[in-house]
Design an enzyme around this catalytic site. Sequence first.
Site: not given
Ligand code: PA5
Length: 401
Positions: A257, A278, A392
């Site tokens: 990410e 394996h 989203k």
């Molecule tokens: O690391 C990040 O920013 C994302 O993975 C968010 O944590 C994830 O999309 C969840 O978002 P939120 O904390 O707004 O619910």
Amino acid sequence: MQDLKFSAEVKSAPPKALLDYVKSLKTVPADDPRSFIQASSDEKMMAVIFEAANRYRGFNPKNVVLIGIGGSNLGALAIYSALKQKGAGEILFVDTIDSRNLERILGKIDKTSLIVIVSKSGTTAETIANAAAILDRFPGNKAVAITDAGSKLWRWAEKRGLEHLEIPKAVGGRFSTFTAVGLFPLAVAGIDIKKLIIGVKKATDVCLLEDSSQNPALVSALAIYENYKKGQTIYDLFIFEPDLEMIGKYCRQLIGESLGKDGKGITPTVSIGTADLHSVGQLYLGGPKDKFTTFLSVKNHGADFVIPNKTSIAELVPDLAEKKFSEALAATLNGVKAAYRKKDLPFSAIELAEISEGTIGAFLAMKMLETVYLGKLLNVNAFDQPAVESYKEETRKLLSK
Ligand code: PA5
């Protein structure tokens, strides 16, 4: 670092711009996403988390139900999975949309269970759907929201008189593990977060050193980047300790990410030794040379079986009888490394002295800074996730029809 031994072969010296960048991280303003580095030293914030966690622990909840996804639950899940064997209370993790799992979780909740809703934005569909379903069934339970001050979830909790803990505004999901996001539920479950934080602080200090020979996060980032430029665009964290699998999943998110943007990115994978030898060992040793690997292992396993020879197993595998499990595991790991060397497959290695709060905190802190350094080397903003936001947004549009 004594508790975490790192080794890698790096051909080039760190560029000056990277060293200047490392230097600049020593003082980061609070409105900068890199201020996560200072979170573990924020005594005021830690005092709020300790106080709230002790209070809820005092209510003796049957378990903690942690509702959150991605950066809002993976850090806690990783640490809990590694350390729960040390006698921690139960945490039930609820992330994706999965009715069957939700039914199973609902069956484990009782009126004493503490419900913790974690969402930085406060509007993530999966988290809100799960929270709604659980609160509907257990409306009288104690519940805590962990979110940005002023978010919709914050205001919703405020209106209902529910406890709400703040996530520092500039600190993003995956970098927020050492704020209330990860620390509060872990502490309520009885994990010693003070020891965890000591490990984080020690590793952070070392991983901010400008002397690259002393800084494992910097050398690791350089090794991954050097090989990425040569075509090793896959980064495999090969973990020879099954209890650390979720640690691998958390690292996968950090790399995926944080760095996958602007058409660039390193594809993270997680493999578990020895079982995955394996399944994917053949591919790794005989397939395309497109991977850089870090072998993660643990020196002291605590319990260590000795392979008995009462049933004459030496007839099946000579040299195995009377050996300790740890010796058999070490021989396999060293054998794999030798095979990688023979095939000229690049790798680094990290050995944790043991699985403890200190070593797990240190390892995660190192991986966070390694990711920050990789962001600098790749010239991408490691702290946003615009593509995730786009799905989203599309989901919200579809739901509104
Ligand atoms: O690391 C990040 O920013 C994302 O993975 C968010 O944590 C994830 O999309 C969840 O978002 P939120 O904390 O707004 O619910």
